[in-house]
Design an enzyme around this catalytic site. Structure first.
Site, short mmCIF file in Angstrom:
data_model
loop_
_atom_site.label_atom_id
_atom_site.label_comp_id
_atom_site.label_asym_id
_atom_site.label_seq_id
_atom_site.Cartn_x
_atom_site.Cartn_y
_atom_site.Cartn_z
N LYS A 193 14.94 21.70 -13.59
CA LYS A 193 14.25 20.41 -13.68
C LYS A 193 15.07 19.32 -14.36
O LYS A 193 15.84 19.56 -15.28
CB LYS A 193 12.93 20.57 -14.45
N HIS A 218 0.83 -1.22 0.00
CA HIS A 218 0.00 0.00 0.00
C HIS A 218 0.86 1.26 0.00
O HIS A 218 0.44 2.29 0.54
CB HIS A 218 -0.94 0.04 1.21
#
Ligand code: ARG
Length: 458
Positions: free
Chosen positions: A282, A155
């Site tokens: 970036k 999860h």
């Protein structure tokens, strides 16, 4: 332009011809069409439907066409409808009327089914080769990180400690199922439809078994109507490559997560990253995202084909011409991803220290402690509750299970002894993993060794 000859007094309307036309996308079948023409020619000759002299001329022209198609000196033109009619034009340009003799006993219906099978078989073999290269890259990376402890998740939450090699090696197992499925598919799909004609076979003394053997198929279609209309092999192949795409996409997703600032676990090499047109800082994992995104194009071909087939009377219908678009699109979308994935994986680096710095968060050793209790004779449910309470106790005190003094552990369960230290802490909890296929050292080493042998062809 039209092949259907004397029955018609008019050429098809331009719009009809445009709708009918497939040569701009089925031209890639040309080498397969020529191969199957050569096999068909041999049968026409051996059954004396063509003289040796005529057969020799046609054979020579077909061979010439093969090299002209390969080097681009022969290609389709504006008046060709499909790959079959374009190649027949090529033959007639070389031979005049006798070029048309090859049409005896076959139809474009069995031709296209044969060509597509041959193409699909080659494409799946190529896919297998690319998968094996990818498995090798993954296993090399798994070996590199075979002893690097890592957080294992369920999860997306911290769960149990595994070695990083285990995380990477898992993909090799998934791709191996793909290889198995492709093998199985190859066996089932190795059926030659050539000789099925339009639907009924032929009254000519042909030998579909001989053409099947000449083309490398295992068998010839046992029912000519099924022969021309069966596209199960396409549906299966599309599903198989979709699953390959899904496996690749799951790698893409994982590495995207690992490359986030929040995780900071993985660095994808510059060659596989991209910048931003506006944000100078970036370094984006676009390649991983594109791999993930392209899978949509691959998997979309499965429902597209099933929809095409579902209402179709089981004989040749022209709808089947549309089957190839999805196959080509799916293979073209997947191939570059499979091709670049191995070097991207080879160049990726993991930040061992960053991963290790989170190992003691999230009670990765809780399950090992519970299993310690089970070994001491505590029923599982009781052990689960005991460790759960200890975790809550630690959370309240902002400490780890390993920080608790023996007395506090014993208060929770009197069966706990000093040797509990052997399973507390992520590294110990990982070391405690012993079972076959587990994320512990022995299992990971065994996987690396086994795959090294298998991938080397051993
Ligand atoms: N181009 C067609 C296809 O891809 C084959 C032609 C069959 N045409 C026909 N009218 N029977 O399926």
């Amino acid at each position: 332009m039209a092949l259907w000859g004397g029955r018609f007094t008019e050429e098809p309307a331009d719009a009809v011809f445009a709708l009918s036309r497939s040569v701009h996308f089925d031209w890639r079948l040309a080498p397969y069409d020529l191969r199957s023409s050569l096999a068909h020619l041999a049968v026409l000759e051996s059954s004396q439907l063509l003289t040796a002299d005529v057969a020799a001329k046609i054979r020579k022209a077909l061979q010439e066409l093969m090299s002209e198609v390969a080097d681009g000196t022969f290609t389709y033109n504006d008046t060709d409808e499909d790959v079959h009619s374009a190649l027949e034009r090529g033959l007639s340009e070389k031979l005049g009327d006798i070029g048309g003799s090859l049409r005896a006993g076959r139809s474009r219906n069995d031709q296209v089914a044969t060509d597509l099978r041959l193409y699909a078989i080659d494409a799946m073999l190529e896919t297998s080769t690319l998968i094996i290269a990818l498995q090798s890259a993954l296993m090399a990376k798994a070996a590199e990180y075979s002893n690097a402890p890592s957080v294992g998740f369920t999860h997306m939450q911290h769960a149990q400690p595994v070695l990083f090699g285990h995380e990477i090696a898992k993909h090799v197992h998934a791709f191996n199922r793909d290889l198995d499925r492709i093998d199985d598919w190859l066996n089932r799909s190795s059926v030659s439809p050539l000789g099925s004609g339009a639907l009924s076979g032929s009254s000519l003394p042909l030998s579909p078994e001989a053409t099947a053997t000449a083309l490398g198929f295992k068998r010839s279609a046992g029912n000519s109507i099924d022969g021309v209309s069966d596209r199960d092999f396409v549906a299966e192949a599309l599903f198989l490559i979709s699953l390959v795409g899904v496996h690749l996409s799951r790698i893409g997703e994982e590495w995207c997560i690992w490359a986030t600032t929040e995780f900071g676990w993985a660095d994808v090499a510059d060659a596989y990253s991209t910048g931003s047109s506006i944000m100078p800082q970036k370094r984006n994992p676009d390649v991983l995202e594109l791999i993930r995104g392209r899978t949509a194009r691959v998997t979309a071909a499965v429902p597209q084909l099933l929809m095409l087939l579902k209402g179709l009377p089981m004989a040749y219908n022209r709808d089947l011409q549309e089957d190839k678009l999805g196959v080509f699109a799916a293979l073209d979308a997947l191939r570059p991803c499979l091709e670049l994935a191995p070097s991207m994986i080879a160049g990726a680096e993991l930040q061992r220290q960053r991963i290790e710095s989170r190992l003691e968060d999230g009670f990765l050793d809780a399950t090992a402690l519970m299993e310690y209790l089970i070994k001491r004779g505590v029923p599982m449910r009781t052990g689960h509750e005991t460790v759960g309470r200890l975790v809550a106790h630690c959370e309240a005190r902002s400490c780890r299970l390993a920080d608790l003094p023996l007395s506090e552990l014993q208060e929770a369960c009197s069966l706990i002894r000093e040797d509990v230290r052997d399973v507390l802490g992520a590294a110990n909890a990982n070391r405690a993993l012993q079972s076959f296929g587990s994320g512990g050292a022995q299992s990971v080493e065994a996987q690396v060794e086994a795959w090294r042998g298998r991938l080397a062809g051993g």
